[in-house]
Motif scaffolding. Sequence first.
Motif, PDB file in Angstrom:
ATOM      1  N   PHE A 145       0.807  -1.222   0.000  1.00 15.19           N
ATOM      2  CA  PHE A 145       0.000   0.000   0.000  1.00 15.19           C
ATOM      3  C   PHE A 145       0.837   1.267   0.000  1.00 15.19           C
ATOM      4  CE2 PHE A 145      -3.230  -2.739   2.407  1.00 15.19           C
ATOM      5  CZ  PHE A 145      -3.756  -3.204   1.215  1.00 15.19           C
ATOM      6  N   VAL A 146       2.197   1.111   0.071  1.00 13.82           N
ATOM      7  CA  VAL A 146       3.047   2.302   0.092  1.00 13.82           C
ATOM      8  C   VAL A 146       2.919   3.079  -1.218  1.00 13.82           C
ATOM      9  CG1 VAL A 146       5.422   3.114   0.254  1.00 13.82           C
ATOM     10  CG2 VAL A 146       4.637   1.252   1.726  1.00 13.82           C
ATOM     11  N   PHE A 147       2.939   2.365  -2.321  1.00 17.31           N
ATOM     12  CA  PHE A 147       2.811   2.995  -3.632  1.00 17.31           C
ATOM     13  C   PHE A 147       1.608   2.410  -4.362  1.00 17.31           C
ATOM     14  CE2 PHE A 147       7.632   3.054  -3.286  1.00 17.31           C
ATOM     15  CZ  PHE A 147       7.681   4.353  -2.801  1.00 17.31           C
ATOM     16  N   ASP A 148       1.097   3.189  -5.308  1.00 19.14           N
ATOM     17  CA  ASP A 148       0.062   2.675  -6.196  1.00 19.14           C
ATOM     18  C   ASP A 148       0.663   1.638  -7.141  1.00 19.14           C
ATOM     19  OD1 ASP A 148      -1.861   4.280  -5.082  1.00 19.14           O
ATOM     20  OD2 ASP A 148      -1.568   5.916  -6.523  1.00 19.14           O
ATOM     21  N   LEU A 149      -0.216   0.904  -7.787  1.00 16.73           N
ATOM     22  CA  LEU A 149       0.244  -0.124  -8.721  1.00 16.73           C
ATOM     23  C   LEU A 149       1.054   0.493  -9.851  1.00 16.73           C
ATOM     24  CD1 LEU A 149       0.203  -3.058  -9.670  1.00 16.73           C
ATOM     25  CD2 LEU A 149      -1.948  -2.568 -10.859  1.00 16.73           C
ATOM     26  N   GLU A 150       0.664   1.682 -10.307  1.00 15.87           N
ATOM     27  CA  GLU A 150       1.407   2.332 -11.392  1.00 15.87           C
ATOM     28  C   GLU A 150       2.836   2.662 -10.961  1.00 15.87           C
ATOM     29  OE1 GLU A 150      -1.487   3.196 -10.276  1.00 15.87           O
ATOM     30  OE2 GLU A 150      -2.929   2.921 -11.922  1.00 15.87           O
ATOM     31  N   VAL A 151       3.006   3.080  -9.703  1.00 17.25           N
ATOM     32  CA  VAL A 151       4.348   3.418  -9.199  1.00 17.25           C
ATOM     33  C   VAL A 151       5.214   2.168  -9.115  1.00 17.25           C
ATOM     34  CG1 VAL A 151       5.627   4.427  -7.275  1.00 17.25           C
ATOM     35  CG2 VAL A 151       3.436   5.403  -7.962  1.00 17.25           C
ATOM     36  N   TRP A 152       4.617   1.081  -8.599  1.00 14.86           N
ATOM     37  CA  TRP A 152       5.395  -0.156  -8.519  1.00 14.86           C
ATOM     38  C   TRP A 152       5.837  -0.617  -9.908  1.00 14.86           C
ATOM     39  CZ3 TRP A 152       7.628  -1.614  -4.367  1.00 14.86           C
ATOM     40  CH2 TRP A 152       7.048  -1.436  -3.099  1.00 14.86           C
ATOM     41  N   ILE A 153       4.974  -0.505 -10.880  1.00 15.66           N
ATOM     42  CA  ILE A 153       5.334  -0.902 -12.250  1.00 15.66           C
ATOM     43  C   ILE A 153       6.444  -0.009 -12.786  1.00 15.66           C
ATOM     44  CG2 ILE A 153       4.482  -1.068 -14.613  1.00 15.66           C
ATOM     45  CD1 ILE A 153       1.748  -1.852 -13.488  1.00 15.66           C
ATOM     46  N   ALA A 154       6.347   1.300 -12.507  1.00 17.35           N
ATOM     47  CA  ALA A 154       7.377   2.227 -12.979  1.00 17.35           C
ATOM     48  C   ALA A 154       8.727   1.921 -12.344  1.00 17.35           C
ATOM     49  CB  ALA A 154       6.946   3.663 -12.677  1.00 17.35           C
ATOM     50  N   VAL A 155       8.746   1.621 -11.026  1.00 17.63           N
ATOM     51  CA  VAL A 155      10.004   1.281 -10.344  1.00 17.63           C
ATOM     52  C   VAL A 155      10.604   0.011 -10.925  1.00 17.63           C
ATOM     53  CG1 VAL A 155      10.978   0.540  -8.129  1.00 17.63           C
ATOM     54  CG2 VAL A 155       9.387   2.461  -8.214  1.00 17.63           C
ATOM     55  N   LEU A 156       9.765  -0.993 -11.154  1.00 18.06           N
ATOM     56  CA  LEU A 156      10.262  -2.248 -11.720  1.00 18.06           C
ATOM     57  C   LEU A 156      10.831  -2.038 -13.119  1.00 18.06           C
ATOM     58  CD1 LEU A 156      10.536  -5.305 -11.346  1.00 18.06           C
ATOM     59  CD2 LEU A 156       8.253  -5.564 -12.320  1.00 18.06           C
ATOM     60  N   VAL A 157      10.169  -1.216 -13.928  1.00 18.76           N
ATOM     61  CA  VAL A 157      10.674  -0.929 -15.272  1.00 18.76           C
ATOM     62  C   VAL A 157      12.024  -0.221 -15.200  1.00 18.76           C
ATOM     63  CG1 VAL A 157      10.247   0.435 -17.359  1.00 18.76           C
ATOM     64  CG2 VAL A 157       8.399  -0.909 -16.347  1.00 18.76           C
ATOM     65  N   CYS A 158      12.173   0.708 -14.284  1.00 22.78           N
ATOM     66  CA  CYS A 158      13.457   1.416 -14.125  1.00 22.78           C
ATOM     67  C   CYS A 158      14.578   0.450 -13.744  1.00 22.78           C
ATOM     68  CB  CYS A 158      13.331   2.509 -13.072  1.00 22.78           C
ATOM     69  SG  CYS A 158      12.264   3.886 -13.572  1.00 22.78           S
ATOM     70  N   ILE A 159      14.293  -0.470 -12.812  1.00 24.56           N
ATOM     71  CA  ILE A 159      15.311  -1.429 -12.391  1.00 24.56           C
ATOM     72  C   ILE A 159      15.703  -2.335 -13.549  1.00 24.56           C
ATOM     73  CG2 ILE A 159      15.741  -3.390 -10.859  1.00 24.56           C
ATOM     74  CD1 ILE A 159      14.004  -2.001  -8.770  1.00 24.56           C
ATOM     75  N   VAL A 160      14.730  -2.821 -14.302  1.00 22.34           N
ATOM     76  CA  VAL A 160      15.024  -3.679 -15.453  1.00 22.34           C
ATOM     77  C   VAL A 160      15.862  -2.923 -16.483  1.00 22.34           C
ATOM     78  CG1 VAL A 160      13.986  -4.916 -17.394  1.00 22.34           C
ATOM     79  CG2 VAL A 160      13.015  -5.138 -15.107  1.00 22.34           C
ATOM     80  N   CYS A 161      15.556  -1.643 -16.706  1.00 24.70           N
ATOM     81  CA  CYS A 161      16.321  -0.837 -17.658  1.00 24.70           C
ATOM     82  C   CYS A 161      17.771  -0.671 -17.200  1.00 24.70           C
ATOM     83  CB  CYS A 161      15.679   0.526 -17.849  1.00 24.70           C
ATOM     84  SG  CYS A 161      14.093   0.455 -18.738  1.00 24.70           S
ATOM     85  N   CYS A 162      17.956  -0.474 -15.889  1.00 30.91           N
ATOM     86  CA  CYS A 162      19.317  -0.340 -15.359  1.00 30.91           C
ATOM     87  C   CYS A 162      20.110  -1.635 -15.539  1.00 30.91           C
ATOM     88  CB  CYS A 162      19.280   0.048 -13.887  1.00 30.91           C
ATOM     89  SG  CYS A 162      18.714   1.726 -13.590  1.00 30.91           S
ATOM     90  N   ILE A 163      19.479  -2.764 -15.251  1.00 33.31           N
ATOM     91  CA  ILE A 163      20.158  -4.057 -15.423  1.00 33.31           C
ATOM     92  C   ILE A 163      20.544  -4.262 -16.878  1.00 33.31           C
ATOM     93  CG2 ILE A 163      19.857  -6.557 -15.265  1.00 33.31           C
ATOM     94  CD1 ILE A 163      17.958  -6.038 -12.903  1.00 33.31           C
ATOM     95  N   ALA A 164      19.631  -3.978 -17.786  1.00 37.13           N
ATOM     96  CA  ALA A 164      19.914  -4.162 -19.213  1.00 37.13           C
ATOM     97  C   ALA A 164      21.023  -3.214 -19.674  1.00 37.13           C
ATOM     98  CB  ALA A 164      18.637  -3.937 -20.023  1.00 37.13           C
ATOM     99  N   THR A 165      21.021  -1.989 -19.170  1.00 25.93           N
ATOM    100  CA  THR A 165      22.054  -1.019 -19.578  1.00 25.93           C
ATOM    101  C   THR A 165      23.423  -1.446 -19.087  1.00 25.93           C
ATOM    102  OG1 THR A 165      20.392   0.736 -19.489  1.00 25.93           O
ATOM    103  CG2 THR A 165      22.700   1.411 -19.520  1.00 25.93           C
ATOM    104  N   TYR A 166      23.503  -1.885 -17.817  1.00 25.30           N
ATOM    105  CA  TYR A 166      24.788  -2.369 -17.297  1.00 25.30           C
ATOM    106  C   TYR A 166      25.299  -3.548 -18.117  1.00 25.30           C
ATOM    107  CZ  TYR A 166      25.266   0.350 -12.980  1.00 25.30           C
ATOM    108  OH  TYR A 166      25.473   1.353 -12.060  1.00 25.30           O
ATOM    109  N   ALA A 167      24.427  -4.484 -18.430  1.00 27.72           N
ATOM    110  CA  ALA A 167      24.850  -5.656 -19.203  1.00 27.72           C
ATOM    111  C   ALA A 167      25.320  -5.257 -20.605  1.00 27.72           C
ATOM    112  CB  ALA A 167      23.697  -6.657 -19.295  1.00 27.72           C
TER     113      ALA A 167
END
Length: 571
Positions: free
Chosen positions: A274-296
């Motif tokens: 309940f800390v963040f809305d579902l849209e925020v959680w999706i946005a955070v997850l997308v950012c993390i995935v983008c960072c992992i892909a960029t590092y690789a």
Amino acid sequence: MELDVSRASPYDSRLTIGIDLGCDSFIMDRETAVTFLDTFITSHDFARYKNPIKPIIILQDPSVTDARDNIDSIRKHSVLLFEIPRVLMLEFRSNQILLWTHRFVSFLEEAEELVLLDTYSLENGSFSSNADLFPDKSKNLNRKMYRLASFLLIPHFTFTPITGVPWMATYQNQTVKINGMGGLIMVEFCRKHNCTWDIQIDQIGQWGTLYENGTGDGIMGTVYERRADVGVGSLLLWENAYWHLGFTSPIRKVGISCIAPRPRMIPSWQTIGFVFDLEVWIAVLVCIVCCIATYAFISHANPICDARGVIWNAMNVWAIVLFQAANILHQSAAQGMLSIALVIFAINLGNIFAGKNASLRTFPLFEPPIDTLQELADRGITWVQTHEAWIHSLQTPYNVYLRKIRDNFEVHNFLEMKTLADEGRVAIGVSRLNYGHYLIGDFITEENIMLYRLMQGDLYHDYEVSMTTKTWPFREQLSDLILRIVESGIRSYQEPIVAQQTMNFRVQTKIYHSRDREQTPPTPMGCGDLLGAFMLLGGGIVCGMLAFLGEVLGKYWRQRKINGYVKGFIW
């Protein structure tokens, strides 16, 4: 309107048509009076126009000298004894006309006696005493007994057996004392008009149902079939009853509401989501995935950077986001800038998450409550009661939410209601009284009421009335008494007394205060507060063990396959 009532048929639809056109007074001769009285009830039951005041004038044919048998049949007719108090009989004698009426009492011997009202002189063209030709016989009915339909409904109608005291009602030949908000109106009516009640109880049928074949059960069915003259017991202005029964003036305004399941406390481990809305959680997850892909991509595309796999980069990025020990990659300018942005993002995200999560854990969180009919309809929750009369007023709702609520209604017997009430998963219909009390069933107890919370608004409003047959002659007198009682304000004094005598005070109090905010002081954190962390750890251990088992099995099968190739080559 003039009709020729035939003796061959006990019912003539033309009489019903005349009643619907507004005919409420009838003049006939003695020869057709019995036939008219025979069809009186049927004609009015088929009619839509409902005026209980029906004066009739019975004329004597001067050419008939002896009509004693006909007069006796008229005087003993049941319709004349119970349905028509305003009767005027004319008798011609030489130069005068004798004006008679009957005694409107229960005892047949007295009812057969005729009372001379006045004499009209044909010579003088005047009355001898100028008496009222249609006197009000309701002032003193001489303990005339009428039938009252109801059922045991707290706090509207109850009765207890009595002996040796003045009585106004009987039930199965036993004298009883009537109590309840609706019952006391009937007591006051009899006290005013000196009549009595014979109570007809249909506890199974309750409010009742009317069927197309002319039968029914419960209060409405008992009155409709004329097994009773009056019905009382929280009856509302139902359209399906209007065409078949007579309504008195409104007794009170009724609000139909529900006690809905009380909002359940949300486990503290679920507050993480309940800390963040579902849209925020999706946005955070997308950012993390983008960072992992960029590092690789950088580690494989830039020769000065150490080559790292996707798994290693994923673990490293998650470690930074979760404030754990990690390698801050900076072998190239691209890695350095990405690492700085990721660290700043993680610091801001972590602080916001920690602060919001701490505020959510300060006090317990509850599910959203059900306060309005829109919320009850949107949740799709079932609401229940013991009779379909609770939705009679919703047969043609104009509101889309009311239609959905009507479709979600279910009828259950008392034992099923008790089981459902103890489970606390369905809403239960309640009727608000006017001065802070509620009509509920005995299946609501001091224990299971704690599972419910009263809705803030009502599902719908209606008006309570008393129902009578279409021809009961004292509906206007009963309506006048009801209006006087309501106008006096005595019901504000009467309701608490009746509620104290017949209702569970603790249950009523808990319903009234069910919307109060509960006191929830801060408490030390327990295992439940760390359940989320334990679940993550347990899930990780299980996944790790399964991965280890898969690795061992994979190595075993690879080794076995290699050994098989070697043996085949040697062979």
